[in-house]
Motif scaffolding. Structure first.
Motif, mmCIF file in Angstrom:
data_model
loop_
_atom_site.group_PDB
_atom_site.id
_atom_site.type_symbol
_atom_site.label_atom_id
_atom_site.label_comp_id
_atom_site.label_asym_id
_atom_site.label_seq_id
_atom_site.Cartn_x
_atom_site.Cartn_y
_atom_site.Cartn_z
ATOM 1 N N ALA A 46 0.813 -1.218 0.000
ATOM 2 C CA ALA A 46 0.000 0.000 0.000
ATOM 3 C C ALA A 46 0.846 1.267 0.000
ATOM 4 O O ALA A 46 0.435 2.285 -0.569
ATOM 5 C CB ALA A 46 -0.937 -0.004 1.196
ATOM 6 N N GLN A 47 2.023 1.217 0.592
ATOM 7 C CA GLN A 47 2.849 2.424 0.655
ATOM 8 C C GLN A 47 3.328 2.874 -0.722
ATOM 9 O O GLN A 47 3.775 4.001 -0.885
ATOM 10 C CB GLN A 47 4.021 2.222 1.600
ATOM 11 C CG GLN A 47 5.058 1.240 1.117
ATOM 12 C CD GLN A 47 6.144 0.990 2.139
ATOM 13 O OE1 GLN A 47 6.286 1.736 3.112
ATOM 14 N NE2 GLN A 47 6.918 -0.050 1.931
ATOM 15 N N LEU A 48 3.213 2.002 -1.729
ATOM 16 C CA LEU A 48 3.605 2.373 -3.083
ATOM 17 C C LEU A 48 2.528 3.167 -3.816
ATOM 18 O O LEU A 48 2.830 3.900 -4.755
ATOM 19 C CB LEU A 48 3.953 1.117 -3.893
ATOM 20 C CG LEU A 48 5.116 0.294 -3.369
ATOM 21 C CD1 LEU A 48 5.254 -0.986 -4.170
ATOM 22 C CD2 LEU A 48 6.397 1.107 -3.398
ATOM 23 N N ALA A 49 1.273 3.024 -3.424
ATOM 24 C CA ALA A 49 0.161 3.665 -4.130
ATOM 25 C C ALA A 49 0.326 5.176 -4.290
ATOM 26 O O ALA A 49 0.079 5.691 -5.381
ATOM 27 C CB ALA A 49 -1.165 3.319 -3.453
ATOM 28 N N PRO A 50 0.762 5.910 -3.273
ATOM 29 C CA PRO A 50 0.906 7.360 -3.456
ATOM 30 C C PRO A 50 2.002 7.748 -4.464
ATOM 31 O O PRO A 50 2.033 8.879 -4.931
ATOM 32 C CB PRO A 50 1.263 7.876 -2.064
ATOM 33 C CG PRO A 50 0.871 6.808 -1.129
ATOM 34 C CD PRO A 50 0.969 5.518 -1.884
ATOM 35 N N GLY A 53 0.811 -11.772 -5.914
ATOM 36 C CA GLY A 53 -0.011 -10.608 -6.244
ATOM 37 C C GLY A 53 0.399 -9.326 -5.567
ATOM 38 O O GLY A 53 -0.275 -8.313 -5.674
ATOM 39 N N PHE A 54 1.509 -9.368 -4.867
ATOM 40 C CA PHE A 54 2.005 -8.155 -4.196
ATOM 41 C C PHE A 54 3.052 -7.476 -5.056
ATOM 42 O O PHE A 54 3.922 -8.146 -5.585
ATOM 43 C CB PHE A 54 2.615 -8.514 -2.834
ATOM 44 C CG PHE A 54 1.624 -9.101 -1.877
ATOM 45 C CD1 PHE A 54 0.654 -8.320 -1.308
ATOM 46 C CD2 PHE A 54 1.662 -10.440 -1.565
ATOM 47 C CE1 PHE A 54 -0.272 -8.865 -0.426
ATOM 48 C CE2 PHE A 54 0.757 -11.002 -0.689
ATOM 49 C CZ PHE A 54 -0.216 -10.206 -0.118
ATOM 50 N N PRO A 55 2.994 -6.189 -5.239
ATOM 51 C CA PRO A 55 2.019 -5.252 -4.690
ATOM 52 C C PRO A 55 0.809 -5.005 -5.590
ATOM 53 O O PRO A 55 -0.102 -4.284 -5.231
ATOM 54 C CB PRO A 55 2.818 -3.963 -4.555
ATOM 55 C CG PRO A 55 3.748 -3.997 -5.732
ATOM 56 C CD PRO A 55 4.111 -5.478 -5.887
ATOM 57 N N GLY A 56 0.781 -5.603 -6.777
ATOM 58 C CA GLY A 56 -0.218 -5.280 -7.782
ATOM 59 C C GLY A 56 -1.663 -5.385 -7.338
ATOM 60 O O GLY A 56 -2.466 -4.487 -7.613
ATOM 61 N N MET A 59 -6.840 -0.570 -4.134
ATOM 62 C CA MET A 59 -6.815 0.808 -3.659
ATOM 63 C C MET A 59 -7.132 1.813 -4.768
ATOM 64 O O MET A 59 -7.647 2.890 -4.482
ATOM 65 C CB MET A 59 -5.453 1.127 -3.050
ATOM 66 C CG MET A 59 -5.174 0.362 -1.779
ATOM 67 S SD MET A 59 -3.516 0.656 -1.145
ATOM 68 C CE MET A 59 -3.630 2.389 -0.678
ATOM 69 N N ARG A 60 -6.785 1.464 -5.991
ATOM 70 C CA ARG A 60 -6.977 2.372 -7.129
ATOM 71 C C ARG A 60 -7.801 1.654 -8.203
ATOM 72 O O ARG A 60 -7.270 1.228 -9.228
ATOM 73 C CB ARG A 60 -5.623 2.795 -7.703
ATOM 74 C CG ARG A 60 -4.669 3.513 -6.748
ATOM 75 C CD ARG A 60 -4.773 5.021 -6.786
ATOM 76 N NE ARG A 60 -4.649 5.601 -8.092
ATOM 77 C CZ ARG A 60 -3.520 6.090 -8.623
ATOM 78 N NH1 ARG A 60 -2.399 6.046 -7.936
ATOM 79 N NH2 ARG A 60 -3.522 6.631 -9.821
ATOM 80 N N PRO A 61 -9.115 1.466 -7.992
ATOM 81 C CA PRO A 61 -9.927 0.671 -8.912
ATOM 82 C C PRO A 61 -10.013 1.234 -10.327
ATOM 83 O O PRO A 61 -10.340 0.491 -11.252
ATOM 84 C CB PRO A 61 -11.302 0.611 -8.238
ATOM 85 C CG PRO A 61 -11.300 1.688 -7.222
ATOM 86 C CD PRO A 61 -9.875 1.955 -6.857
ATOM 87 N N ASN A 62 -9.713 2.490 -10.529
ATOM 88 C CA ASN A 62 -9.739 3.068 -11.877
ATOM 89 C C ASN A 62 -8.436 2.842 -12.630
ATOM 90 O O ASN A 62 -8.315 3.232 -13.787
ATOM 91 C CB ASN A 62 -10.058 4.560 -11.820
ATOM 92 C CG ASN A 62 -11.464 4.817 -11.309
ATOM 93 O OD1 ASN A 62 -12.352 3.995 -11.502
ATOM 94 N ND2 ASN A 62 -11.651 5.927 -10.648
ATOM 95 N N LEU A 63 -7.466 2.231 -11.991
ATOM 96 C CA LEU A 63 -6.169 1.934 -12.590
ATOM 97 C C LEU A 63 -6.195 0.494 -13.111
ATOM 98 O O LEU A 63 -6.524 -0.428 -12.362
ATOM 99 C CB LEU A 63 -5.078 2.094 -11.526
ATOM 100 C CG LEU A 63 -3.622 1.997 -11.922
ATOM 101 C CD1 LEU A 63 -3.235 3.123 -12.870
ATOM 102 C CD2 LEU A 63 -2.752 2.056 -10.678
#
Length: 102
Positions: free
Chosen positions: A57-61, A78-81, A87-91
């Protein structure tokens, strides 16, 4: 070590309850399949939310707000994808893994 679970994750990473539910579903499937396919080290399962989910999760920002796609190369379990996808469903996140069992 105090337990670090979904509620502690939520306290550190501000996500919606819907996102937390998606991550919990992923945690449940991972825990179920890990016994058969050794997706992550068995010793890390008790600390799944800290060691795997929080780390991912720390990669998302760091992903630009305007990004539309993301490739996770060597995604393993499946980490981190998958965490970022939750966290970013539009991605549009594509996971690539050479080991077909994963």
């Amino acid at each position: 070590m105090p337990e670090f679970g979904p509620e502690q994750f939520l306290a550190k990473i501000n996500v919606s309850r819907e996102t937390l539910a998606r991550l919990q579903a992923y945690a449940d499937v991972l825990s179920d399949w890990n016994g058969r396919h050794n997706l992550v080290a068995r010793s890390t399962l008790p600390d799944l939310w800290n060691r795997h989910f929080l780390d991912s999760a720390q990669l998302a920002p760091l992903i630009p707000a305007g990004a539309r796609t993301l490739a996770d190369l060597g995604s393993g379990a499946g980490f981190p994808g998958l965490v970022i996808a939750a966290m970013r469903p539009n991605l549009a996140v594509t996971l690539f893994e050479a080991t077909t069992k994963k």
